[in-house]
Write a protein that holds these residues in place. Sequence first.
Motif, PDB file in Angstrom:
ATOM      1  N   SER A  19      31.528  42.749  27.071  1.00  0.00           N
ATOM      2  CA  SER A  19      30.105  42.564  27.347  1.00  0.00           C
ATOM      3  C   SER A  19      29.723  41.114  27.609  1.00  0.00           C
ATOM      4  O   SER A  19      28.550  40.814  27.833  1.00  0.00           O
ATOM      5  CB  SER A  19      29.274  43.100  26.171  1.00  0.00           C
ATOM      6  N   LYS A  35      24.394  38.644  22.008  1.00  0.00           N
ATOM      7  CA  LYS A  35      24.674  39.854  22.774  1.00  0.00           C
ATOM      8  C   LYS A  35      23.463  40.094  23.678  1.00  0.00           C
ATOM      9  O   LYS A  35      22.327  40.178  23.207  1.00  0.00           O
ATOM     10  CB  LYS A  35      24.876  41.042  21.837  1.00  0.00           C
ATOM     11  N   ALA A  39      23.844  43.057  29.646  1.00  0.00           N
ATOM     12  CA  ALA A  39      25.259  43.422  29.718  1.00  0.00           C
ATOM     13  C   ALA A  39      25.394  44.899  30.080  1.00  0.00           C
ATOM     14  O   ALA A  39      24.446  45.683  29.960  1.00  0.00           O
ATOM     15  CB  ALA A  39      25.949  43.126  28.393  1.00  0.00           C
ATOM     16  N   GLY A  40      26.587  45.274  30.504  1.00  0.00           N
ATOM     17  CA  GLY A  40      26.803  46.622  31.017  1.00  0.00           C
ATOM     18  C   GLY A  40      26.461  47.727  30.042  1.00  0.00           C
ATOM     19  O   GLY A  40      26.049  48.821  30.442  1.00  0.00           O
ATOM     20  N   GLN A  41      26.611  47.484  28.745  1.00  0.00           N
ATOM     21  CA  GLN A  41      26.329  48.514  27.745  1.00  0.00           C
ATOM     22  C   GLN A  41      24.838  48.657  27.453  1.00  0.00           C
ATOM     23  O   GLN A  41      24.424  49.597  26.776  1.00  0.00           O
ATOM     24  CB  GLN A  41      27.088  48.179  26.458  1.00  0.00           C
ATOM     25  N   ALA A  45      23.919  49.237  22.769  1.00  0.00           N
ATOM     26  CA  ALA A  45      24.893  48.513  21.952  1.00  0.00           C
ATOM     27  C   ALA A  45      24.190  47.608  20.950  1.00  0.00           C
ATOM     28  O   ALA A  45      24.662  47.435  19.821  1.00  0.00           O
ATOM     29  CB  ALA A  45      25.824  47.699  22.842  1.00  0.00           C
ATOM     30  N   LEU A  87      24.077  37.296  34.293  1.00  0.00           N
ATOM     31  CA  LEU A  87      23.846  37.961  33.019  1.00  0.00           C
ATOM     32  C   LEU A  87      22.627  37.385  32.314  1.00  0.00           C
ATOM     33  O   LEU A  87      21.786  38.132  31.783  1.00  0.00           O
ATOM     34  CB  LEU A  87      25.081  37.824  32.126  1.00  0.00           C
ATOM     35  N   SER A  91      18.806  39.105  31.438  1.00  0.00           N
ATOM     36  CA  SER A  91      18.542  39.261  30.009  1.00  0.00           C
ATOM     37  C   SER A  91      17.362  38.435  29.528  1.00  0.00           C
ATOM     38  O   SER A  91      17.226  38.183  28.325  1.00  0.00           O
ATOM     39  CB  SER A  91      19.794  38.869  29.204  1.00  0.00           C
ATOM     40  N   ASP A 151      30.788  43.126  15.290  1.00  0.00           N
ATOM     41  CA  ASP A 151      30.860  43.934  16.519  1.00  0.00           C
ATOM     42  C   ASP A 151      30.757  45.429  16.248  1.00  0.00           C
ATOM     43  O   ASP A 151      31.768  46.150  16.212  1.00  0.00           O
ATOM     44  CB  ASP A 151      32.136  43.631  17.300  1.00  0.00           C
TER      45      ASP A 151
END
Length: 252
Positions: A19, A35, A39-41, A45, A87, A91, A151
């Motif tokens: 991520s 985080k 991000a892709g998740q 997440a 990214l 975000s 995590d």
Amino acid sequence: MLPFITATTYLTALREGGSLPGLVEADDSGTYVVKFTGAGQGTKALVAEIVVGELGRRLGIKVPELALIDIDKELGRREPDEEVQDLVKASVGLNLAIDFLPGSVGYDRSFDIDPADVAPIVWLDAYVANVDRSARNTNLLIWHRTLWAIDHGACLRFHHAWGSPEAFARSPYNYADHVLSGRGNPRTVHDRLSAQVSEQLLDEVLELVPDDWLLPDPDRPDPKAPPDAAAARAAYRTYLAMRLAAAERWLP
């Protein structure tokens, strides 16, 4: 609520995970692993990070402190990597900050650790169906000779495709793939930990999640997804309560 801080400096990308979290300084003079919502998740997440991390902390497991961090669009401007720039731009706004543990090292089975620290982590992972604590990727740190769990974004898989809470509640857990397998039996702590996971405790943890992160994801439409934040919190509470009640299905 979780503490609220503002990012001031992007230090470096952490490329160990998929991520692309970043090491960031904040206006409280702290350094954090961030985080990102872009991000892709996605935000799912981050929801799992908060729910599982804060649940673990209340059960006595060492988890780095969490905070909500505001990201400005200018933060990644000086970063030469276009992937990082994209990214950060994706975000802007609220993201999740995890306290950085300087000098910590990744755990492997050569470390001599306190057995009392092991069983609660294995129990929590089985409870929330964590699939990301293997020898390939331990997501455990040794800091000041103590075991820390990090995590948790891969937990709570049910929220990626909302369906039957019964199916999640009754699903077994693959202990053989867990990096701490054989070092601590979750049955030895089940009565103590399960007694602490009350409806009130689940509500307290779920209230820490920002409302916007609990809304349906327009990029991943799911007809069974809860329609709003209140319904989402109720659904998480239902899934987790049913999982706890069905413990004989996932305890070893």
